[in-house]
Design a protein around this motif. Structure first.
Motif, short mmCIF file in Angstrom:
data_model
loop_
_atom_site.label_atom_id
_atom_site.label_comp_id
_atom_site.label_asym_id
_atom_site.label_seq_id
_atom_site.Cartn_x
_atom_site.Cartn_y
_atom_site.Cartn_z
N ASP A 28 46.64 80.30 47.35
CA ASP A 28 46.87 79.80 48.70
C ASP A 28 45.66 80.17 49.54
OD1 ASP A 28 48.08 78.49 50.73
OD2 ASP A 28 49.62 79.99 51.09
N GLY A 103 46.77 79.81 55.21
CA GLY A 103 47.14 80.24 53.87
C GLY A 103 46.10 81.26 53.41
N SER A 105 45.08 84.25 50.01
CA SER A 105 45.36 84.91 48.73
C SER A 105 44.32 85.99 48.52
CB SER A 105 45.27 83.92 47.56
OG SER A 105 46.31 82.98 47.60
N THR A 138 53.47 80.67 56.35
CA THR A 138 54.64 80.68 55.46
C THR A 138 54.39 81.58 54.26
OG1 THR A 138 53.95 78.81 54.08
CG2 THR A 138 55.14 78.29 56.13
N CYS A 139 55.47 81.98 53.63
CA CYS A 139 55.38 82.71 52.37
C CYS A 139 56.64 82.44 51.56
CB CYS A 139 55.18 84.20 52.60
SG CYS A 139 56.57 85.07 53.35
N ASP A 140 56.53 82.65 50.27
CA ASP A 140 57.70 82.50 49.41
C ASP A 140 58.76 83.51 49.83
OD1 ASP A 140 56.53 80.48 47.93
OD2 ASP A 140 55.78 81.85 46.38
N ASN A 143 58.33 86.98 48.42
CA ASN A 143 57.03 87.64 48.54
C ASN A 143 57.08 88.67 49.67
OD1 ASN A 143 54.35 88.38 48.89
ND2 ASN A 143 53.57 86.33 48.47
N SER A 146 53.59 89.55 51.44
CA SER A 146 53.11 88.57 52.42
C SER A 146 54.01 88.56 53.65
CB SER A 146 53.04 87.18 51.78
OG SER A 146 52.30 86.31 52.60
N ARG A 147 55.29 88.68 53.44
CA ARG A 147 56.21 88.74 54.58
C ARG A 147 55.85 89.90 55.50
NH1 ARG A 147 61.75 88.80 52.44
NH2 ARG A 147 61.57 91.03 52.26
N LYS A 164 60.60 78.69 51.36
CA LYS A 164 59.47 79.24 52.12
C LYS A 164 59.97 79.80 53.45
CE LYS A 164 56.01 77.74 49.51
NZ LYS A 164 55.04 78.61 48.92
#
Length: 172
Positions: A28, A103, A105, A138-140, A143, A146-147, A164
């Motif tokens: 991402d 996004g 990563s 957004t994040c999975d 995750n 990331s959250r 998401k």
């Protein structure tokens, strides 16, 4: 300290090592230009990719109808590439639902060291300079890392769609 920089050929060697660490994982904040990773080991192909990434931030650059101008930035720590970040200048219907404005990563060997947090914080004034008052990030759902990054940056949770979690973060 983690810096956000525009893509640059100076980071070719560490970029290739970092890209290899991702393997088949989704990147991402990366780009479709990374799909042919093997060709990027060649200096000319890498330089061409860097130029395409830089051009993608310009409104006048031709792109597919479902794409928007996007500013690509790389996370650099102590002179080494550690991750991707991309700021999409506006939202398509899909970006509004799942993808968001920003996004990012971090390469696997550099995770859990604060790079994503530093990069997201550094990206907010850049987004503001692009005329974006608040960004969707957004994040999975699963995750947690990331959250945590998004929430520490001031992300206000709105809802979850298609797995998401969607957060709005003020850029000012």
């Amino acid at each position: 300290m983690t810096d956000l920089v525009r893509p640059d050929i100076r980071y070719h060697a560490s970029f290739i090592v970092g890209l290899a660490e991702f393997g088949d994982q989704h990147k991402d904040g990366g780009s479709d230009l990374l799909d042919d990773a093997a060709s990027l080991t060649h200096a000319d192909a890498f330089a061409a990719m860097v130029e395409r990434l830089r051009a993608d931030a310009l409104e006048e650059t031709p792109r597919a109808e479902d794409r928007v101008p996007a500013t690509a930035l790389w996370m650099i720590h102590e002179g080494e590439f550690v991750g991707f970040l991309q700021i999409r200048h506006r939202l398509t219907p899909w970006l509004l639902e799942e993808g968001g404005h920003i996004g990012y990563s971090v390469r696997p060997s550099a995770r859990r060291r604060g790079h994503a947090s530093a990069a997201l914080r550094a990206a907010l004034p850049i987004a503001r300079d692009l005329g974006i008052d608040r960004v969707l990030v957004t994040c999975d759902e699963d995750n947690v890392g990331s959250r945590t990054v998004i929430e520490r940056a001031g992300g206000a949770y709105e809802d979850t769609r298609a797995g998401k979690r969607r957060y709005w973060v003020a850029t000012a």
